[in-house]
Design a protein around this motif. Structure first.
Motif, short mmCIF file in Angstrom:
data_model
loop_
_atom_site.label_atom_id
_atom_site.label_comp_id
_atom_site.label_asym_id
_atom_site.label_seq_id
_atom_site.Cartn_x
_atom_site.Cartn_y
_atom_site.Cartn_z
N GLU A 88 0.68 -1.25 0.22
CA GLU A 88 0.04 0.10 -0.14
C GLU A 88 0.68 1.40 0.18
O GLU A 88 0.45 2.42 -1.07
CB GLU A 88 -0.89 0.11 1.26
CG GLU A 88 -2.00 -1.37 1.29
CD GLU A 88 -2.84 -1.21 2.97
OE1 GLU A 88 -2.85 -0.30 3.41
OE2 GLU A 88 -3.49 -2.23 2.15
N ARG A 89 1.89 1.30 1.01
CA ARG A 89 2.91 2.73 0.51
C ARG A 89 3.47 2.58 -0.57
O ARG A 89 3.75 3.32 -1.37
CB ARG A 89 3.87 2.08 1.99
CG ARG A 89 3.41 2.36 3.15
CD ARG A 89 4.07 3.05 4.95
NE ARG A 89 5.42 1.16 4.29
CZ ARG A 89 5.18 -0.10 5.05
NH1 ARG A 89 3.58 0.40 6.20
NH2 ARG A 89 5.53 -0.96 5.45
N ARG A 90 3.76 1.38 -1.32
CA ARG A 90 4.86 1.46 -2.86
C ARG A 90 3.72 2.15 -3.49
O ARG A 90 4.40 2.61 -4.22
CB ARG A 90 4.99 0.42 -2.45
CG ARG A 90 6.04 0.03 -2.01
CD ARG A 90 6.60 -2.11 -2.19
NE ARG A 90 7.41 -2.12 -1.90
CZ ARG A 90 8.00 -3.98 -1.32
NH1 ARG A 90 7.40 -4.45 -1.60
NH2 ARG A 90 8.93 -3.92 -0.68
N GLU A 91 2.30 1.97 -3.31
CA GLU A 91 1.82 1.95 -4.37
C GLU A 91 1.26 3.87 -4.39
O GLU A 91 1.15 4.89 -5.60
CB GLU A 91 0.32 1.69 -3.52
CG GLU A 91 0.02 0.59 -4.31
CD GLU A 91 0.22 -0.30 -6.20
OE1 GLU A 91 0.09 0.76 -6.71
OE2 GLU A 91 -0.22 -1.30 -5.97
N LYS A 92 1.13 4.47 -2.92
CA LYS A 92 0.97 5.33 -2.78
C LYS A 92 2.63 5.99 -3.03
O LYS A 92 2.04 7.20 -4.20
CB LYS A 92 1.16 6.26 -1.23
CG LYS A 92 -0.29 5.27 -0.24
CD LYS A 92 -0.10 6.11 0.77
CE LYS A 92 -1.94 5.64 1.33
NZ LYS A 92 -1.84 6.10 2.58
#
Length: 75
Positions: free
Chosen positions: A50-54
C-alpha cells in the motif's frame, strides 16, 4: 563551498527506473503473500505494498513534471 548546478538531464530516466523497481517489488511481495501461510507476514507485505502504491502515485506525478520541464527547456 560551491553549489552544484541543477542537473535535471537524467531525472525522467532515474524516476522511471525507480517506478520499475517499485512495481517489481510489488509483484514479488504479492507472490510471497500468495505462497505464505504466515498471516502476520501477509499483513506486513500488504501494508508495504500500500505504501509502495502511494509512492508510485507520487513518482508518476513527478515524472510528468520532469517530462514537461524537459519539453519546455528544449525550446
Amino acid at each position: 563551498m560551491k553549489n552544484n548546478p541543477d542537473n535535471r538531464k537524467d531525472n525522467v530516466e532515474r524516476i522511471q527506473r525507480n517506478i520499475d523497481y517499485t512495481i517489481s517489488n510489488i509483484h514479488r511481495a504479492n507472490e510471497v503473500i500468495d505462497e505464505t501461510s504466515d498471516e502476520n507476514a501477509k499483513r506486513e507485505l500488504q501494508a508495504k505494498n500500500e505504501r509502495r502504491e502511494k509512492a508510485l502515485e507520487g513518482m508518476r506525478h513527478e515524472i510528468k513534471d520532469e517530462a514537461e520541464y524537459r519539453k519546455n527547456s528544449e525550446h
